[in-house]
Design a protein around this motif. Structure first.
Motif, mmCIF file in Angstrom:
data_model
loop_
_atom_site.group_PDB
_atom_site.id
_atom_site.type_symbol
_atom_site.label_atom_id
_atom_site.label_comp_id
_atom_site.label_asym_id
_atom_site.label_seq_id
_atom_site.Cartn_x
_atom_site.Cartn_y
_atom_site.Cartn_z
ATOM 1 N N LEU A 187 9.430 5.796 -4.027
ATOM 2 C CA LEU A 187 10.188 6.182 -2.841
ATOM 3 C C LEU A 187 9.791 5.285 -1.672
ATOM 4 C CD1 LEU A 187 9.833 10.059 -3.177
ATOM 5 C CD2 LEU A 187 11.868 8.684 -3.690
ATOM 6 N N GLN A 188 10.792 4.643 -1.062
ATOM 7 C CA GLN A 188 10.568 3.841 0.146
ATOM 8 C C GLN A 188 10.809 4.725 1.360
ATOM 9 O OE1 GLN A 188 9.829 0.175 0.522
ATOM 10 N NE2 GLN A 188 9.250 1.184 2.437
ATOM 11 N N VAL A 189 9.767 4.903 2.151
ATOM 12 C CA VAL A 189 9.885 5.696 3.379
ATOM 13 C C VAL A 189 10.138 4.733 4.529
ATOM 14 C CG1 VAL A 189 8.787 7.376 4.899
ATOM 15 C CG2 VAL A 189 8.305 7.418 2.439
ATOM 16 N N VAL A 232 5.677 5.312 -1.416
ATOM 17 C CA VAL A 232 5.180 6.499 -2.115
ATOM 18 C C VAL A 232 5.448 6.354 -3.608
ATOM 19 C CG1 VAL A 232 5.554 8.974 -2.492
ATOM 20 C CG2 VAL A 232 5.411 8.069 -0.158
ATOM 21 N N ALA A 233 4.463 6.742 -4.410
ATOM 22 C CA ALA A 233 4.624 6.863 -5.859
ATOM 23 C C ALA A 233 4.439 8.328 -6.229
ATOM 24 C CB ALA A 233 3.606 6.002 -6.587
ATOM 25 N N LYS A 286 0.857 -1.185 0.000
ATOM 26 C CA LYS A 286 0.000 0.000 0.000
ATOM 27 C C LYS A 286 0.890 1.231 0.000
ATOM 28 C CE LYS A 286 -2.526 -0.936 3.675
ATOM 29 N NZ LYS A 286 -3.596 -0.852 4.710
ATOM 30 N N GLY A 287 0.388 2.302 -0.608
ATOM 31 C CA GLY A 287 1.197 3.503 -0.627
ATOM 32 C C GLY A 287 0.403 4.734 -0.982
ATOM 33 N N ALA A 288 1.071 5.876 -0.842
ATOM 34 C CA ALA A 288 0.503 7.176 -1.177
ATOM 35 C C ALA A 288 0.969 7.568 -2.569
ATOM 36 C CB ALA A 288 0.927 8.220 -0.151
ATOM 37 N N TYR A 289 0.031 7.951 -3.435
ATOM 38 C CA TYR A 289 0.322 8.349 -4.802
ATOM 39 C C TYR A 289 0.102 9.850 -4.921
ATOM 40 C CZ TYR A 289 0.203 3.362 -6.088
ATOM 41 O OH TYR A 289 0.445 2.011 -6.182
ATOM 42 N N PHE A 290 1.169 10.555 -5.315
ATOM 43 C CA PHE A 290 1.127 12.008 -5.429
ATOM 44 C C PHE A 290 1.483 12.427 -6.852
ATOM 45 C CE2 PHE A 290 2.397 11.298 -0.971
ATOM 46 C CZ PHE A 290 1.477 12.099 -0.288
#
Length: 358
Positions: free
Chosen positions: A86-88, A68-69, A23-27
């Motif tokens: 990006l791996q946070v 994050v994408a 799962k991730g945040a896409y900006f």
């Protein structure tokens, strides 16, 4: 928008999506600071890092849910959209672009359409994705009945409950994506700390070694392996020595290479895996890591080939702790891998604005 106080009060447009088994945040890149350091500092605040629980952010306290994408109009002539992964890190103030992510990639096509970067066709929409981490192009086929993204369908992938619309992904030119060539050391097998290892990069830099050589069976649970401090110390010692051999330099602060333990398959697949990313055991296995492992299975004399049961066709089922990931390998007459693919699914979880902590 570019000031910290603006982000805190107005928020930032964000798509939260499941891509494959992550799962991730896409900006949109245009919604984030242009300066990489300022962007990364903002993403740490958004995700709630550094904090193992990520309690004051939207991260899920796991590497698989702290991703994050960043999407942008294409900078490559053969692409429809740019994608930077990006791996946070959860417990460190670290944001890494040192690798790609094939699971989050599964959500890029749908997200690009949702955000208006790519126009939807009737029925299905191919989206050509420029993976900025490595420079390669991936093609995702997105289901778009009536010109809108659909997340409903009959496709299932292990590690994700239920069924969803399929998102087939195909890749070309993955060999040496980060390390310069498929076998960056020039060898199919290298001996590191007395352990036979394959250093390989077919989309993801991986160190592949037999589970038995590390004193385990390879069928242990994720929790058991995460608690095995002696094993993890041995793996890290090998990883640090493998980094320079793979043209990655000092990897002590990097998320690559991934460490993958292989053993004989137990559920009708090609090989069984336990993958570390790089310090925690993966609940499944990453898409590009699975491609690299499948490729290693085709190389005679490697630890993976020694335990693998090769399929009759092109579909390689790479077993992991919660099932198997299917990898499609197209090989030439000499047996070398030309193209690779994988079936993933994705789903939009929410679309709104995220408010970073002060």
């Amino acid at each position: 928008m570019g000031q910290t106080e603006d982000f805190e009060t107005a928020g930032i447009p964000c798509l939260w999506m499941r891509g494959g088994t992550s799962k991730g945040a896409y900006f949109l890149a245009s919604d984030l600071p242009r300066d990489a350091d300022a962007r990364d500092a903002l993403l740490l605040r958004i995700m709630g890092s550094p904090d193992p629980a990520q309690i004051d952010g939207i991260g899920g306290a796991d590497p698989l849910t702290s991703k994050v994408a960043v999407l942008a109009p294409p900078s490559h002539p053969d692409a429809d959209v740019d994608y930077l992964f990006l791996q946070v890190f959860t417990d460190q103030a670290l944001v890494s672009d040192a690798q790609g992510c094939g699971n989050i990639l599964a959500g890029v096509g749908p997200a690009a359409i949702e955000r208006g970067l790519v126009a939807a066709s009737e029925g299905e929409t191919p989206v050509r994705i420029h993976m900025r981490n490595t420079g390669e192009i991936a093609v995702a086929l997105v289901q778009t009945p009536e010109g809108r993204v659909s997340y409903q369908g009959a496709a299932r992938i292990d590690g994700v409950p239920g069924h969803h619309a399929p998102v087939p992904l195909m890749f070309e030119g993955l060999a040496g994506s980060m390390c310069g060539r498929l076998l960056p050391s020039g060898n199919a097998v290298d001996l590191i700390d007395g352990v036979a290892c394959t250093l390989i990069d077919n989309g993801m830099p991986c160190v592949i070694l037999r589970a038995s050589d590390m004193g385990i069976e390879g069928r242990e649970s994720r929790e058991a392996l995460d608690g095995d401090t002696a094993l993890k110390a041995k793996l890290e010692s090998i990883r640090l020595k493998a980094g320079p051999l793979m043209n990655l330099g000092d990897v002590s602060g990097k998320s690559v290479p991934k460490m993958t333990l292989v053993s004989a398959p137990r559920a009708g697949g090609v090989v069984s895996t336990r993958s570390f990313i790089p310090h925690r055991c993966h609940a499944t296995i990453g898409v590009f890591a699975a491609v690299s492992v499948a490729t290693a299975c085709t190389l005679p004399g490697t630890p993976a080939a020694g335990v693998a049961v090769l399929p009759d066709g092109e579909t390689f089922a790479i077993e992991h702790p919660t099932g198997a990931a299917e990898v499609l390998l197209e090989r030439d007459g000499a047996g070398s891998v030309r193209r690779a693919g994988s079936l993933r699914t994705a789903r939009k979880l929410f679309d709104g604005r995220v408010f970073p902590r002060a």
